[in-house]
Scaffold this motif. Structure first.
Motif, PDB file in Angstrom:
ATOM      1  N   ILE A  85       0.838  -1.207   0.000  1.00  0.00           N
ATOM      2  CA  ILE A  85       0.000   0.000   0.000  1.00  0.00           C
ATOM      3  C   ILE A  85       0.871   1.253   0.000  1.00  0.00           C
ATOM      4  O   ILE A  85       0.603   2.221  -0.712  1.00  0.00           O
ATOM      5  CB  ILE A  85      -0.965  -0.011   1.203  1.00  0.00           C
ATOM      6  CG1 ILE A  85      -2.046  -1.080   1.001  1.00  0.00           C
ATOM      7  CG2 ILE A  85      -1.617   1.357   1.390  1.00  0.00           C
ATOM      8  CD1 ILE A  85      -2.933  -1.295   2.216  1.00  0.00           C
ATOM      9  N   CYS A  86       1.939   1.249   0.800  1.00  0.00           N
ATOM     10  CA  CYS A  86       2.854   2.401   0.844  1.00  0.00           C
ATOM     11  C   CYS A  86       3.405   2.710  -0.541  1.00  0.00           C
ATOM     12  O   CYS A  86       3.372   3.857  -1.010  1.00  0.00           O
ATOM     13  CB  CYS A  86       4.021   2.115   1.796  1.00  0.00           C
ATOM     14  SG  CYS A  86       3.617   2.132   3.541  1.00  0.00           S
TER      15      CYS A  86
ATOM     16  N   PHE B  59       0.763   3.827  -3.116  1.00  0.00           N
ATOM     17  CA  PHE B  59       0.349   5.206  -2.861  1.00  0.00           C
ATOM     18  C   PHE B  59       1.356   6.187  -3.463  1.00  0.00           C
ATOM     19  O   PHE B  59       0.967   7.183  -4.095  1.00  0.00           O
ATOM     20  CB  PHE B  59       0.217   5.431  -1.352  1.00  0.00           C
ATOM     21  CG  PHE B  59      -0.183   6.826  -0.972  1.00  0.00           C
ATOM     22  CD1 PHE B  59      -1.501   7.237  -1.058  1.00  0.00           C
ATOM     23  CD2 PHE B  59       0.761   7.736  -0.511  1.00  0.00           C
ATOM     24  CE1 PHE B  59      -1.879   8.528  -0.700  1.00  0.00           C
ATOM     25  CE2 PHE B  59       0.400   9.020  -0.151  1.00  0.00           C
ATOM     26  CZ  PHE B  59      -0.922   9.415  -0.248  1.00  0.00           C
TER      27      PHE B  59
ATOM     28  N   THR C 114     -14.179   0.479   0.312  1.00  0.00           N
ATOM     29  CA  THR C 114     -12.728   0.372   0.162  1.00  0.00           C
ATOM     30  C   THR C 114     -11.997   1.028   1.329  1.00  0.00           C
ATOM     31  O   THR C 114     -11.036   0.463   1.880  1.00  0.00           O
ATOM     32  CB  THR C 114     -12.284   1.026  -1.161  1.00  0.00           C
ATOM     33  OG1 THR C 114     -13.048   0.492  -2.233  1.00  0.00           O
ATOM     34  CG2 THR C 114     -10.809   0.793  -1.415  1.00  0.00           C
TER      35      THR C 114
ATOM     36  N   THR D  65      -9.459  -0.877   3.988  1.00  0.00           N
ATOM     37  CA  THR D  65      -8.038  -0.519   4.066  1.00  0.00           C
ATOM     38  C   THR D  65      -7.714   0.210   5.367  1.00  0.00           C
ATOM     39  O   THR D  65      -6.616   0.081   5.901  1.00  0.00           O
ATOM     40  CB  THR D  65      -7.611   0.343   2.864  1.00  0.00           C
ATOM     41  OG1 THR D  65      -8.477   1.484   2.759  1.00  0.00           O
ATOM     42  CG2 THR D  65      -7.679  -0.451   1.575  1.00  0.00           C
TER      43      THR D  65
ATOM     44  N   SER E  16      -4.832  -1.397   7.852  1.00  0.00           N
ATOM     45  CA  SER E  16      -3.555  -0.668   7.840  1.00  0.00           C
ATOM     46  C   SER E  16      -3.706   0.828   8.115  1.00  0.00           C
ATOM     47  O   SER E  16      -2.741   1.569   7.929  1.00  0.00           O
ATOM     48  CB  SER E  16      -2.855  -0.854   6.478  1.00  0.00           C
ATOM     49  OG  SER E  16      -3.654  -0.323   5.442  1.00  0.00           O
TER      50      SER E  16
ATOM     51  N   ALA F  28      -5.170   2.845   6.321  1.00  0.00           N
ATOM     52  CA  ALA F  28      -4.861   3.461   5.021  1.00  0.00           C
ATOM     53  C   ALA F  28      -6.121   3.748   4.223  1.00  0.00           C
ATOM     54  O   ALA F  28      -6.154   3.525   3.012  1.00  0.00           O
ATOM     55  CB  ALA F  28      -3.918   2.561   4.228  1.00  0.00           C
TER      56      ALA F  28
END
Length: 251
Positions: A108-109, A112, A142, A146, A150, A152
């Protein structure tokens, strides 16, 4: 097991300050970096457990400056969709191990960063479109998922709100109220899944003053600091952190 040593505080204090400034001043899209950074020194579960009460504290401190400045239809329908997303996140969390979460958070990091860089260079375009309840529900689903696994949830909400060409303060206020509510939804499942414990509570006591300080800095930075400067640092931080988490998970 959390070891409250110099390394923990050297990582945790800047991470919490960063999350608070990001959430309260820049639409919270990159606040999840704090959990990713903490996951470098503690297991992902305790990292999430430490950050949720702090994020809730940041949310509460951010509400007053942005009170009633949000876009109500967007906030309402995103939250309707987020509830099943939180439930799905809880089911997934119960079924996977720590390395799976390191892999997910690291991915994800990095995703992004590449999404933001693509958008800034015109390779990815977020076109303007009218408000849609159905897209708001999908965004909420979503974001709820997320956010649970996390913290996120910011990026999908950012895509939806930016597409409506909102004024900066309206956008910021909408993210504040949305994630204040989503974080409240997450609290009870986190409790039942054992993500909170005595050590995460002690860490929160140590780190709470930095969350408050970062919130006030973020509200001020919202008016005075360029988004480009802040997110330029964010991308470097997220890329390094995501790469490290992927390496830990795969090795």
């Amino acid at each position: 097991m959390i070891t409250f040593d110099l390394l923990f505080f050297a990582i945790a204090i800047p991470a919490v300050l960063f999350a608070a400034i990001s959430k309260s001043g820049f639409g919270s899209g990159a606040a999840f970096a704090a959990s990713a950074i903490l996951a470098l020194v503690v297991p992902p579960g305790p990292a999430l457990g430490i950050m949720l009460p702090l994020l809730m504290l940041i949310d509460a401190a951010s509400l007053r400056p942005y009170w009633r400045k949000w876009d109500a239809p967007s906030a309402c329908h995103i939250l309707i969709g987020s509830l099943p997303g939180v439930v799905l996140g809880a089911l997934i969390y119960a079924a996977v191990n720590a390395d799976s979460f390191r892999l997910l958070i690291g991915a994800i990091c990095i995703a992004f960063v590449f999404w933001q860089l693509g958008r800034s260079r015109g390779l990815i375009r977020v076109g303007n479109f009218p408000f849609s309840r159905h897209w708001a529900w999908i965004t909420g689903l979503t974001a709820g998922f997320t956010s649970f696994v996390s913290h996120a949830g910011g990026p999908p909400v950012a895509v939806f709100l930016l597409g409506q060409n909102m004024q900066k303060t309206t956008y910021q206020a909408t993210t504040v109220i949305v994630f204040w509510a989503i974080n409240l939804m997450k609290f009870v499942p986190y409790l039942f899944l054992g993500i909170f414990n005595a050590q995460t509570a002690l860490a929160d006591l140590f780190l709470a003053p930095f969350a408050i300080a970062g919130t006030f800095l973020g509200v001020r930075a919202h008016h005075y600091v360029s988004d480009r400067v802040f997110f330029g640092l964010t991308y470097v931080l997220l890329l390094a952190t995501g790469t490290r988490l992927l390496w830990q998970a795969l090795s």
